[in-house]
Design a protein around this motif. Structure first.
Motif, PDB file in Angstrom:
ATOM      1  N   GLU A 120       7.818  -5.442  21.660  1.00  0.00           N
ATOM      2  CA  GLU A 120       6.852  -5.767  20.610  1.00  0.00           C
ATOM      3  C   GLU A 120       5.684  -4.789  20.597  1.00  0.00           C
ATOM      4  N   THR A 121       5.228  -4.364  21.770  1.00  0.00           N
ATOM      5  CA  THR A 121       4.092  -3.436  21.835  1.00  0.00           C
ATOM      6  C   THR A 121       4.432  -2.117  21.179  1.00  0.00           C
ATOM      7  N   ASN A 122       5.624  -1.587  21.461  1.00  0.00           N
ATOM      8  CA  ASN A 122       6.031  -0.312  20.872  1.00  0.00           C
ATOM      9  C   ASN A 122       6.250  -0.448  19.367  1.00  0.00           C
ATOM     10  N   GLU A 123       6.864  -1.564  18.945  1.00  0.00           N
ATOM     11  CA  GLU A 123       7.143  -1.775  17.526  1.00  0.00           C
ATOM     12  C   GLU A 123       5.866  -1.873  16.712  1.00  0.00           C
ATOM     13  N   ALA A 181       0.840  -1.207   0.000  1.00  0.00           N
ATOM     14  CA  ALA A 181       0.000   0.000   0.000  1.00  0.00           C
ATOM     15  C   ALA A 181       0.869   1.249   0.000  1.00  0.00           C
ATOM     16  N   LEU A 182       1.948   1.226   0.801  1.00  0.00           N
ATOM     17  CA  LEU A 182       2.868   2.359   0.828  1.00  0.00           C
ATOM     18  C   LEU A 182       3.547   2.523  -0.532  1.00  0.00           C
ATOM     19  N   ALA A 183       3.896   1.416  -1.159  1.00  0.00           N
ATOM     20  CA  ALA A 183       4.526   1.471  -2.477  1.00  0.00           C
ATOM     21  C   ALA A 183       3.599   2.086  -3.516  1.00  0.00           C
ATOM     22  N   LEU A 184       2.310   1.778  -3.447  1.00  0.00           N
ATOM     23  CA  LEU A 184       1.348   2.342  -4.392  1.00  0.00           C
ATOM     24  C   LEU A 184       1.217   3.848  -4.214  1.00  0.00           C
ATOM     25  N   ILE A 185       1.211   4.299  -2.961  1.00  0.00           N
ATOM     26  CA  ILE A 185       1.177   5.750  -2.695  1.00  0.00           C
ATOM     27  C   ILE A 185       2.408   6.413  -3.302  1.00  0.00           C
ATOM     28  N   ASN A 186       3.567   5.804  -3.092  1.00  0.00           N
ATOM     29  CA  ASN A 186       4.812   6.370  -3.612  1.00  0.00           C
ATOM     30  C   ASN A 186       4.824   6.412  -5.137  1.00  0.00           C
ATOM     31  N   ALA A 187       4.306   5.358  -5.758  1.00  0.00           N
ATOM     32  CA  ALA A 187       4.248   5.326  -7.220  1.00  0.00           C
ATOM     33  C   ALA A 187       3.355   6.441  -7.756  1.00  0.00           C
ATOM     34  N   ALA A 188       2.230   6.688  -7.075  1.00  0.00           N
ATOM     35  CA  ALA A 188       1.318   7.741  -7.499  1.00  0.00           C
ATOM     36  C   ALA A 188       1.958   9.119  -7.343  1.00  0.00           C
ATOM     37  N   VAL A 189       2.643   9.337  -6.219  1.00  0.00           N
ATOM     38  CA  VAL A 189       3.313  10.619  -5.981  1.00  0.00           C
ATOM     39  C   VAL A 189       4.378  10.866  -7.038  1.00  0.00           C
ATOM     40  N   THR A 190       5.160   9.842  -7.343  1.00  0.00           N
ATOM     41  CA  THR A 190       6.220   9.978  -8.341  1.00  0.00           C
ATOM     42  C   THR A 190       5.632  10.290  -9.717  1.00  0.00           C
ATOM     43  N   ALA A 191       4.583   9.572 -10.090  1.00  0.00           N
ATOM     44  CA  ALA A 191       3.978   9.774 -11.412  1.00  0.00           C
ATOM     45  C   ALA A 191       3.379  11.168 -11.556  1.00  0.00           C
ATOM     46  N   ALA A 223      10.367 -10.000   0.652  1.00  0.00           N
ATOM     47  CA  ALA A 223      10.455  -9.309  -0.633  1.00  0.00           C
ATOM     48  C   ALA A 223       9.648  -8.017  -0.649  1.00  0.00           C
ATOM     49  N   SER A 224       8.521  -7.978   0.054  1.00  0.00           N
ATOM     50  CA  SER A 224       7.702  -6.760   0.074  1.00  0.00           C
ATOM     51  C   SER A 224       8.417  -5.601   0.771  1.00  0.00           C
ATOM     52  N   SER A 225       9.391  -5.914   1.631  1.00  0.00           N
ATOM     53  CA  SER A 225      10.146  -4.868   2.318  1.00  0.00           C
ATOM     54  C   SER A 225      10.956  -4.031   1.338  1.00  0.00           C
ATOM     55  N   ALA A 226      11.219  -4.571   0.154  1.00  0.00           N
ATOM     56  CA  ALA A 226      12.002  -3.850  -0.852  1.00  0.00           C
ATOM     57  C   ALA A 226      11.304  -2.595  -1.339  1.00  0.00           C
ATOM     58  N   VAL A 227       9.985  -2.521  -1.177  1.00  0.00           N
ATOM     59  CA  VAL A 227       9.243  -1.342  -1.630  1.00  0.00           C
ATOM     60  C   VAL A 227       8.690  -0.548  -0.452  1.00  0.00           C
ATOM     61  N   ARG A 228       9.145  -0.856   0.748  1.00  0.00           N
ATOM     62  CA  ARG A 228       8.685  -0.142   1.949  1.00  0.00           C
ATOM     63  C   ARG A 228       9.608   1.055   2.194  1.00  0.00           C
ATOM     64  N   PHE A 229       9.269   2.165   1.593  1.00  0.00           N
ATOM     65  CA  PHE A 229      10.017   3.405   1.787  1.00  0.00           C
ATOM     66  C   PHE A 229       9.028   4.521   2.086  1.00  0.00           C
ATOM     67  N   HIS A 230       9.400   5.385   3.016  1.00  0.00           N
ATOM     68  CA  HIS A 230       8.517   6.497   3.367  1.00  0.00           C
ATOM     69  C   HIS A 230       8.372   7.424   2.170  1.00  0.00           C
ATOM     70  N   SER A 276       1.345  -0.444  10.741  1.00  0.00           N
ATOM     71  CA  SER A 276       0.284  -0.117   9.795  1.00  0.00           C
ATOM     72  C   SER A 276       0.777   0.925   8.799  1.00  0.00           C
ATOM     73  N   LEU A 277       0.011   1.093   7.736  1.00  0.00           N
ATOM     74  CA  LEU A 277       0.343   2.118   6.745  1.00  0.00           C
ATOM     75  C   LEU A 277       0.396   3.494   7.387  1.00  0.00           C
ATOM     76  N   TRP A 278      -0.593   3.815   8.201  1.00  0.00           N
ATOM     77  CA  TRP A 278      -0.632   5.118   8.863  1.00  0.00           C
ATOM     78  C   TRP A 278       0.557   5.259   9.813  1.00  0.00           C
ATOM     79  N   GLY A 279       0.883   4.188  10.518  1.00  0.00           N
ATOM     80  CA  GLY A 279       2.016   4.236  11.427  1.00  0.00           C
ATOM     81  C   GLY A 279       3.325   4.486  10.703  1.00  0.00           C
ATOM     82  N   MET A 280       3.512   3.847   9.547  1.00  0.00           N
ATOM     83  CA  MET A 280       4.735   4.067   8.779  1.00  0.00           C
ATOM     84  C   MET A 280       4.835   5.513   8.295  1.00  0.00           C
TER      85      MET A 280
END
Length: 272
Positions: free
Chosen positions: A251-254, A51-61, A133-140, A259-263
């Motif tokens: 674990e509780t703090n992490e 989901a974060l990757a899709l947001i980033n792709a839209a912003v870039t485009a 593998a999904s972590s590869a597209v997890r960028f703020h 979530s997407l909002w948390g990231m």
């Protein structure tokens, strides 16, 4: 200005399909042959990252595609930039464009670790304790914006064209997805592959909670940059690596940042 082969103009349409195909293959392999076991939330973890990757792709485009095209065309029309000054044969120009841009990616990655402001955004990527593998597209999104702004200067300085950038991204994307994956990789296979490209055994070390290991293995595509600049590290037993960041706490703090909002909010929170 060198012409662009027609088949390269279709790269923007092909890249999503390539990414989806590689992700699907790696997901299957991660399911049957994981290096790190006891992953309990693969679906929600992958969904948030994508989901974060899709947001980033839209912003870039929306905000950067036209600007990147403009600055690369501007450089080409004025014969500006390193590759235009050197004016090598066409085939060599494409090879040099890929190698030089990958060198920039190494430098940019180092800066994201060394500059506190940049690290606030890049830490979202490193906070992932369940690397796959999904972590590869997890960028703020902030990191993507800053990276895109930097490219507006770097691409004309190198004299790169937009098709050359698209080719680099198309070639490097499967490698980046692969070296983030949770695939059990035989040592001898990894050893052979990392003569040229970044491999899982290399990149798992980079995602270690130990900062000296986090601050190593910065390369994105070609593995030789870390050897050249003496930032190469390996672990004899990758399964002993603790992934994530020390500042996540228990674990509780992490879980606050999963979530997407948390990231998206994490750069405003506590940094290491």
């Amino acid at each position: 200005m060198p012409t662009t082969p027609d088949h390269l103009l279709s790269l923007p349409a092909l890249r999503p399909a390539i990414a989806a195909g590689v992700l699907a293959i790696l997901w299957i392999i991660e399911s049957v042959a994981p290096m790190f076991s006891a992953r309990s939330r693969r679906v929600s973890h992958g969904a948030s990252n994508l989901a974060l990757a899709l947001i980033n792709a839209a912003v870039t485009a929306v905000f950067f595609a036209s600007a990147l095209l403009y600055v690369t065309q501007w450089a080409g029309e004025r014969s500006f930039g390193l590759l235009n000054w050197l004016d090598p044969p066409t085939w060599l120009r494409w090879v040099l464009a890929i190698v030089l841009f990958d060198a920039w990616m190494y430098v940019w990655h180092v800066l994201n670790h060394k500059v506190p402001f940049l690290w606030r955004f890049h830490a979202v990527h490193h906070a992932d304790r369940e690397l796959d593998a999904s972590s590869a597209v997890r960028f703020h999104t902030g990191e993507i914006v800053l990276s895109s702004i930097a490219r507006l200067a770097v691409l004309p300085l190198l004299g790169m064209t937009l098709p050359q950038l698209l080719l680099y991204e198309t070639l490097s994307l499967p490698v980046i997805l692969f070296h983030h994956s949770n695939v059990r990789m035989p040592r001898h296979v990894d050893t052979v592959l990392r003569c040229v490209i970044v491999t899982p055994w290399m990149h798992w070390v980079h995602h270690s909670r130990l900062q000296p290991e986090t601050d190593s293995n910065y390369a994105s595509f070609f593995s030789w940059w870390d050897r050249l600049f003496r930032t190469f590290r390996l672990r004899d037993d990758p399964t002993k690596i603790e992934l994530g960041l020390d500042d996540e706490g228990d674990e509780t703090n992490e879980s606050r940042w999963r979530s997407l909002w948390g990231m998206l909010l994490r750069p405003l929170g506590r940094m290491r």
